[in-house]
Design a protein around this motif. Sequence first.
Motif, PDB file in Angstrom:
ATOM      1  N   MET A 187       2.541   4.165  -1.327  1.00  0.00           N
ATOM      2  CA  MET A 187       2.859   4.270  -2.993  1.00  0.00           C
ATOM      3  C   MET A 187       3.302   5.757  -3.457  1.00  0.00           C
ATOM      4  O   MET A 187       4.259   6.158  -2.350  1.00  0.00           O
ATOM      5  CB  MET A 187       0.795   5.689  -2.817  1.00  0.00           C
ATOM      6  N   SER A 211       0.423  -1.165  -0.292  1.00  0.00           N
ATOM      7  CA  SER A 211       0.084  -0.125   0.139  1.00  0.00           C
ATOM      8  C   SER A 211       0.981   1.473  -0.099  1.00  0.00           C
ATOM      9  O   SER A 211       0.412   2.262  -0.642  1.00  0.00           O
ATOM     10  CB  SER A 211      -1.511   0.367   0.844  1.00  0.00           C
ATOM     11  N   TYR A 225      -0.658   1.433  -6.510  1.00  0.00           N
ATOM     12  CA  TYR A 225      -1.086   0.482  -5.113  1.00  0.00           C
ATOM     13  C   TYR A 225      -1.852  -0.421  -5.862  1.00  0.00           C
ATOM     14  O   TYR A 225      -2.199  -1.388  -5.554  1.00  0.00           O
ATOM     15  CB  TYR A 225      -1.764   1.599  -4.518  1.00  0.00           C
ATOM     16  N   VAL A 226      -3.137  -0.645  -7.495  1.00  0.00           N
ATOM     17  CA  VAL A 226      -3.850  -1.548  -7.677  1.00  0.00           C
ATOM     18  C   VAL A 226      -2.279  -2.580  -7.750  1.00  0.00           C
ATOM     19  O   VAL A 226      -2.763  -3.152  -8.007  1.00  0.00           O
ATOM     20  CB  VAL A 226      -4.451  -0.952  -8.774  1.00  0.00           C
ATOM     21  N   TRP A 250      -1.508  -4.372  -5.060  1.00  0.00           N
ATOM     22  CA  TRP A 250      -2.169  -4.606  -4.371  1.00  0.00           C
ATOM     23  C   TRP A 250      -2.458  -6.469  -5.348  1.00  0.00           C
ATOM     24  O   TRP A 250      -2.883  -7.521  -4.686  1.00  0.00           O
ATOM     25  CB  TRP A 250      -3.763  -4.382  -4.637  1.00  0.00           C
ATOM     26  N   GLY A 254      -0.113   7.458  -7.972  1.00  0.00           N
ATOM     27  CA  GLY A 254      -0.119   6.214  -6.447  1.00  0.00           C
ATOM     28  C   GLY A 254      -1.449   5.084  -6.889  1.00  0.00           C
ATOM     29  O   GLY A 254      -0.965   4.625  -5.437  1.00  0.00           O
ATOM     30  N   VAL A 255      -2.900   5.652  -7.509  1.00  0.00           N
ATOM     31  CA  VAL A 255      -3.634   4.480  -6.970  1.00  0.00           C
ATOM     32  C   VAL A 255      -2.846   3.256  -8.290  1.00  0.00           C
ATOM     33  O   VAL A 255      -3.302   2.496  -8.302  1.00  0.00           O
ATOM     34  CB  VAL A 255      -4.511   5.300  -7.585  1.00  0.00           C
ATOM     35  N   GLU A 256      -2.789   3.953  -9.372  1.00  0.00           N
ATOM     36  CA  GLU A 256      -2.390   2.537 -10.424  1.00  0.00           C
ATOM     37  C   GLU A 256      -0.846   1.555  -9.619  1.00  0.00           C
ATOM     38  O   GLU A 256      -0.748   1.000  -9.663  1.00  0.00           O
ATOM     39  CB  GLU A 256      -1.076   2.937 -11.802  1.00  0.00           C
ATOM     40  N   HIS A 313      -1.801  11.181  -6.714  1.00  0.00           N
ATOM     41  CA  HIS A 313      -2.938  10.930  -7.159  1.00  0.00           C
ATOM     42  C   HIS A 313      -3.159   9.217  -8.402  1.00  0.00           C
ATOM     43  O   HIS A 313      -3.357   8.090  -7.848  1.00  0.00           O
ATOM     44  CB  HIS A 313      -4.170  11.719  -6.919  1.00  0.00           C
ATOM     45  N   THR A 314      -3.367   9.677  -9.534  1.00  0.00           N
ATOM     46  CA  THR A 314      -3.099   8.951 -10.826  1.00  0.00           C
ATOM     47  C   THR A 314      -2.206   8.071 -10.391  1.00  0.00           C
ATOM     48  O   THR A 314      -2.095   6.575 -11.078  1.00  0.00           O
ATOM     49  CB  THR A 314      -2.544   9.567 -11.699  1.00  0.00           C
TER      50      THR A 314
END
Length: 176
Positions: A52, A50, A69-70, A73, A65-67, A62-63
């Motif tokens: 990032m 998790s 993280y996904v 995961w 970091g989310v990519e 945000h973009t």
Amino acid sequence: MFSKILVALTNTEIGQQVFEEALTLASASNAELILLHVISPFDDDYLAASRMQTDEAYTNFHTHGVEYYVKQWEALKQEGIEFLTLLTNRAIAKNINAEFTQELGDPSRIICEMARNWKADLIVMGRRGRSGLSEFFLGSVSNYVLHHAPCSVLTVQGIIPTTKNLPITVSTVLST
């Protein structure tokens, strides 16, 4: 004896010991196994996944970091599935009826809930050997399961950290 054994596993050395113990018991009692791996939000692997990575520009955080993280995961989930598939196939090769599941959440509660729903006769799980403040702050999955399980519990002891490398003598204690 036992007919349904729930095996709570982690992909660690103690997890391998837990699996071997469960295989021996299942073979001796002709029991079926369900292998359970719980991904916990408080687990070291989950926390590492998790984290990032950030760019210098805040707007890209945000973009990216989310990519990131996904991806992490998905890799963590896939690693768990591969681990469980390997062990399930080893059990089946020994003529033991086995299946697996991977869940996300609090391992303590999920293990007990799974044992209750599956009507397990026995839970086999590892124990890290935490005590004192470590157990107080981080909790003990095995302690919770021992007190809340709907069936018998076999805990396989992991390696307990020793203080061999930190000798404490009376003079050390008195001088501090």
